[in-house]
Structures are given as C-alpha cells and as structure tokens.
Design a protein around this motif. Structure first.
Motif, PDB file in Angstrom:
ATOM      1  N   ALA A   1     -28.582 -19.840  35.814  1.00 28.71           N
ATOM      2  CA  ALA A   1     -29.172 -19.215  37.010  1.00 28.71           C
ATOM      3  C   ALA A   1     -30.580 -18.701  36.732  1.00 28.71           C
ATOM      4  CB  ALA A   1     -28.286 -18.081  37.499  1.00 28.71           C
ATOM      5  N   GLY A   2     -31.068 -18.945  35.526  1.00 23.40           N
ATOM      6  CA  GLY A   2     -32.414 -18.483  35.200  1.00 23.40           C
ATOM      7  C   GLY A   2     -32.464 -17.020  34.808  1.00 23.40           C
ATOM      8  N   LEU A   3     -31.307 -16.463  34.502  1.00 22.98           N
ATOM      9  CA  LEU A   3     -31.246 -15.059  34.110  1.00 22.98           C
ATOM     10  C   LEU A   3     -31.098 -14.950  32.602  1.00 22.98           C
ATOM     11  CD1 LEU A   3     -28.664 -14.062  36.853  1.00 22.98           C
ATOM     12  CD2 LEU A   3     -31.075 -13.404  36.850  1.00 22.98           C
ATOM     13  N   ASP A   4     -31.283 -13.756  32.122  1.00 24.35           N
ATOM     14  CA  ASP A   4     -31.059 -13.508  30.705  1.00 24.35           C
ATOM     15  C   ASP A   4     -29.594 -13.773  30.377  1.00 24.35           C
ATOM     16  OD1 ASP A   4     -32.288 -12.069  28.183  1.00 24.35           O
ATOM     17  OD2 ASP A   4     -30.242 -11.325  28.455  1.00 24.35           O
ATOM     18  N   ALA A   5     -29.354 -14.323  29.183  1.00 24.00           N
ATOM     19  CA  ALA A   5     -27.988 -14.727  28.829  1.00 24.00           C
ATOM     20  C   ALA A   5     -27.035 -13.547  28.716  1.00 24.00           C
ATOM     21  CB  ALA A   5     -28.001 -15.511  27.519  1.00 24.00           C
ATOM     22  N   THR A   6     -27.578 -12.373  28.514  1.00 23.75           N
ATOM     23  CA  THR A   6     -26.687 -11.215  28.341  1.00 23.75           C
ATOM     24  C   THR A   6     -26.442 -10.457  29.639  1.00 23.75           C
ATOM     25  OG1 THR A   6     -28.485  -9.663  27.857  1.00 23.75           O
ATOM     26  CG2 THR A   6     -27.598 -10.910  26.002  1.00 23.75           C
ATOM     27  N   THR A   7     -27.007 -10.948  30.718  1.00 28.82           N
ATOM     28  CA  THR A   7     -26.910 -10.200  31.983  1.00 28.82           C
ATOM     29  C   THR A   7     -25.457  -9.955  32.392  1.00 28.82           C
ATOM     30  OG1 THR A   7     -28.977 -11.173  32.716  1.00 28.82           O
ATOM     31  CG2 THR A   7     -27.608 -10.173  34.398  1.00 28.82           C
ATOM     32  N   PHE A   8     -24.610 -10.963  32.155  1.00 30.11           N
ATOM     33  CA  PHE A   8     -23.219 -10.846  32.603  1.00 30.11           C
ATOM     34  C   PHE A   8     -22.276 -10.462  31.466  1.00 30.11           C
ATOM     35  CE2 PHE A   8     -24.407 -14.243  35.957  1.00 30.11           C
ATOM     36  CZ  PHE A   8     -24.975 -13.262  36.746  1.00 30.11           C
ATOM     37  N   ASN A   9     -22.843 -10.035  30.346  1.00 27.73           N
ATOM     38  CA  ASN A   9     -21.991  -9.548  29.250  1.00 27.73           C
ATOM     39  C   ASN A   9     -20.966  -8.533  29.757  1.00 27.73           C
ATOM     40  OD1 ASN A   9     -23.072 -10.972  27.169  1.00 27.73           O
ATOM     41  ND2 ASN A   9     -23.997  -9.230  26.115  1.00 27.73           N
ATOM     42  N   ARG A  10     -19.790  -8.641  29.196  1.00 23.53           N
ATOM     43  CA  ARG A  10     -18.788  -7.633  29.557  1.00 23.53           C
ATOM     44  C   ARG A  10     -19.266  -6.239  29.187  1.00 23.53           C
ATOM     45  NH1 ARG A  10     -14.264 -10.360  31.054  1.00 23.53           N
ATOM     46  NH2 ARG A  10     -14.579 -12.551  30.561  1.00 23.53           N
ATOM     47  N   SER A  11     -20.057  -6.189  28.141  1.00 23.39           N
ATOM     48  CA  SER A  11     -20.528  -4.869  27.707  1.00 23.39           C
ATOM     49  C   SER A  11     -21.560  -4.289  28.677  1.00 23.39           C
ATOM     50  CB  SER A  11     -21.158  -4.975  26.323  1.00 23.39           C
ATOM     51  OG  SER A  11     -22.305  -5.803  26.353  1.00 23.39           O
ATOM     52  N   LYS A  12     -22.006  -5.109  29.652  1.00 21.29           N
ATOM     53  CA  LYS A  12     -22.979  -4.606  30.632  1.00 21.29           C
ATOM     54  C   LYS A  12     -22.327  -4.299  31.976  1.00 21.29           C
ATOM     55  CE  LYS A  12     -26.370  -4.992  27.787  1.00 21.29           C
ATOM     56  NZ  LYS A  12     -27.442  -5.963  27.645  1.00 21.29           N
ATOM     57  N   ARG A  13     -21.013  -4.359  32.012  1.00 17.96           N
ATOM     58  CA  ARG A  13     -20.330  -4.155  33.294  1.00 17.96           C
ATOM     59  C   ARG A  13     -19.929  -2.705  33.512  1.00 17.96           C
ATOM     60  NH1 ARG A  13     -16.764  -9.771  33.697  1.00 17.96           N
ATOM     61  NH2 ARG A  13     -18.533 -11.103  33.120  1.00 17.96           N
ATOM     62  N   GLU A  14     -20.067  -1.930  32.482  1.00 14.19           N
ATOM     63  CA  GLU A  14     -19.857  -0.481  32.613  1.00 14.19           C
ATOM     64  C   GLU A  14     -20.964   0.226  31.852  1.00 14.19           C
ATOM     65  OE1 GLU A  14     -16.117   0.924  31.351  1.00 14.19           O
ATOM     66  OE2 GLU A  14     -15.008   0.086  33.048  1.00 14.19           O
ATOM     67  N   ALA A  15     -21.400   1.334  32.398  1.00  9.91           N
ATOM     68  CA  ALA A  15     -22.355   2.162  31.674  1.00  9.91           C
ATOM     69  C   ALA A  15     -21.625   2.833  30.510  1.00  9.91           C
ATOM     70  CB  ALA A  15     -22.951   3.212  32.608  1.00  9.91           C
ATOM     71  N   PRO A  16     -22.356   3.300  29.511  1.00 10.36           N
ATOM     72  CA  PRO A  16     -21.715   3.945  28.364  1.00 10.36           C
ATOM     73  C   PRO A  16     -20.771   5.082  28.777  1.00 10.36           C
ATOM     74  CG  PRO A  16     -24.042   3.590  27.912  1.00 10.36           C
ATOM     75  CD  PRO A  16     -23.815   3.171  29.333  1.00 10.36           C
TER      76      PRO A  16
END
Lengths: 206, 206
Positions: free
Chosen positions: A29-44
DNA sequence: TGATGAATAGGAATTATACCCTATTCCCGC
DNA sequence: GCGGGAATAGGGTATAATTCCTATTCATCA
C-alpha cells in the motif's frame, strides 16, 4: 460495528486472503512496513491505536478491494442480532461487565441491525412504572458507548444493583440528576460514586 | 473506493439526515465541535486531511449508524435507507398511495434498514403536541403493512388529509377509537369511511 | 434593533499515527 | 548447524489530526 478489533481483524483477514503478511500488505500500500505491526496496535499504556483512514484507503486502492468487501471482512454480515434481556433481570448480577457492556451467555437475542455500537443491547420493559413512555413489553435499544447529553433517555445501573430508565436532566462533575419518565414518580439525584454505569437509549419499539 | 471526498460527503450526508450541523455531529460523537469544520478538511497548502478512523467509529456509535449505512452514504446508492418526511408534510398530497405506502420522489431518507417491511417509512416529529412520548425532532419508523392491535401506536390519515399519531384504543367493525398521546388533547373516534389508512409505529428514536 | 447562541474560519498547542532505525525472532534452503 | 531474507518488537522522530482558543458570521428571538 466499527471497532478497534474489527478494523484490525479486517486488515489481517485481507492480508491473509491475499497471501500477504501484515508488513507485506503495508508495503504494497506504499506504507511503512511496520505500520500494521501488532506492537503498534496498542499504545504502551494499553490504549487502542487505530490505523488512519488514509492508510485504509491506500490499502483498498493497492489491493483492488472494494469498501463492501472490506466491510464484509469485519464481521461477516451487516445485519446482526443484538443481545436482549428483561429489564428486571438487568439488575441481577452476571449480565454486565464493569463498563456496562453485556457479557455472559444468558442473553436472548433480537434482530436489530442498525446499531453502530457493537456493545449495544436491548432491554425488554416490564411493568408500568415507565409509562407513558415505555410500556410493558416494549423493547429499548441501548448503547453503552454512546456519549450522553442533557435530555437523552438513559439507562442507569447503580452500584446497589438497581436499574433505572430515566431522562438525563443535569450532569455535573459529582452528581447526575435524572428525571423520571413517569411524572408520578419523583426525580432522582445520584452521586458519582453511586453509579455503576450509564447508557443511552437509542431506539424504543412502539 | 474510499476517497477523501467520499468520506467527507458521507459525514455531511449523515449529519444532514439527522438534522445536525457538522459541528453538532462532532459534538454528539464526543469530539471537538470544530473537528469536522470545512476549514479542517484541507491543509493550508491544499493537501487533503482525513478524519481519523477512530473519529468515524465514534460518529457511528453515537448516531446508531451501521457501517453498511455509512457506506451507502459514500456512493450515494442509499440502498438501505428508508424514506423520510416531516410529520406536517405527510398531510399534503402526493406522498402516499391509497394503501398508505410511500410514493413519489420528494422523500428524504434516513438510515434505518431491515424493519421487515419494505414499504416502511419514517416521519420526523415537529412540535410539542405529542409530548411526552414524541419530542420535536424525534423520528418514528412506520410500517403500513404491519398488523395493528389494541394499544399500538399508530399513524392515521383521514380522507380529509389530516395525519394523526395516536394510540389505538378500540377497533370495531365500523369505528376506530384513538387515544391521544398527549393527555391534554381529547381522544378521537373515527368512522371507517373517514379513514384513508392506518399504519403502525414500530420504532421511535430517543 | 439588539441580544443571544450556534456554526464556522483560522491559528497555536496537544496528541496520535506514520515513518525510520535497530535488534531480535522466525522460517527456509543449503 | 549456518546464512539469508522476511517479519516483528520496540524506541525515537516527523507528520498529521484533534483539541483549544478566539474572532467572525449567521439565524433566531425578544
């Protein structure tokens, strides 16, 4: 209907259907590869993080997915049965979690597809205490997630287990004033600490 | 697909259907009133700005709109919308056929799918004559095909063109007795020949 | 006409998401 | 077992969306 879990499930399912990983989908989709990381689906701190609308649009464009298809990935069907119990039962334990969301398997169901809140539920009115607005056997559709403003009809559960249907008269930092639907009953004022949860009534069967 | 223009048009259309302004819709969703300002839809340099997925989810939850309905607003197909007019307009000619089914192209629309009756329509309440049951701005969903029993809330159109919302008190072979929703108004008795059609009120927005 | 409240434009501050970078894990072929 | 590539976790930075604030316009009502 459009929840944090639904969105991420739909993205995962779409990737899987295309034989892609989450990172490969983002890259396509032209996005950064880590955009959909599971680790990015919740804030710390545990708060949910949502993909931006623009990112979703890019994914749909890149994969040739229609919005209808994407929506179907969220939970299968648009029409949904929502849980239903009697108004009296709602006061007993075991039907709601602390946030006022319905839990447990003891709920009946009613077909009512048009609700934007996936935690919405229905209550069947029993008795004549809420006349003339709600009559015995009426069904009200309740959303625990909807914001509440003055004049809204609401369902309130107290910490003592009492369940009330009222109109929100006034809400301050510490207190909630409730107008009785039946004018013969007195209004009610509750302190913040007395209230387990408040949910807004969206629709009422007639 | 899912474009910048589509998203904003869907939000505008949704607000319009609910009789809300862009700022009122944002407020109802628990967002800042300026979130959906037209001035926030493009960056100063002209690049598009998108509402966040979370904001859209909040709007859907707050308005009781399903994702299906929201999507219908994007492509303009309105496939799951049901027709809507104001209560006052319903008395004028050209909106109903002899059986009480909505006809003509002058109807607005509201998102409320799947009531089970394909001829169902919606009326927007105007004024305070039906208090305390229906408030100004409320929307009632009406089914001309639903069977009618004693105690049902009904919309009645007389041959003279008058449109009434009442409760069915008693129905005999020749007459229909109607109880006023507002107790300050007198009840009404109509002869069979005076009635153009009767339709049952299924749901009322709260 | 003046007063009031809602709606909106526009700018600054805040908050959230995307991006970039690195370390680590996992999978697969050799 | 070893090396290579993809995937992912996690942290810092950049960018975008939201909020907060003020000024202005607009509609409504007394």
């Amino acid at each position: 209907m459009l929840s944090h879990a639904h969105i991420w499930r739909a993205l995962d399912t779409l990737a899987e259907r295309l034989g892609l990983s989450a990172s490969a989908l983002a890259r396509r989709a032209g996005l950064d590869a880590t955009t959909f990381n599971r680790s990015k689906r919740e804030a710390p701190d545990g708060r949910p993080r949502w993909p931006s609308t623009e990112s979703i649009a890019k994914v749909l464009a890149a994969t040739g997915t229609s919005l209808d298809d994407f929506m179907a990935l969220m939970d299968g069907s648009g029409r949904r049965a929502i849980p239903l119990i009697g108004f009296a039962q709602a006061g007993e334990g075991g039907f709601f979690d602390d946030a006022g969301f319905p839990v447990g398997g003891a709920w009946d169901e009613i077909a009512f597809p048009n609700v934007g809140d996936e935690h919405a539920y229905a209550l069947e009115i029993a008795g004549d205490s809420m006349l003339p607005l709600y009559r015995d056997g009426d069904v009200v559709v309740v959303s625990p997630a909807a914001p509440i403003r003055r004049g809204d009809r609401v369902v309130v559960k107290t910490r003592e287990g009492e369940v009330l249907a009222k109109e929100l008269k006034r809400q301050t930092a510490r207190t909630v004033e409730l107008r009785s639907l039946n004018p013969e009953h007195p209004d009610r004022m509750l302190q913040d600490g007395e209230i387990a949860w408040i949910a807004r009534v969206l629709w009422a069967s007639q």
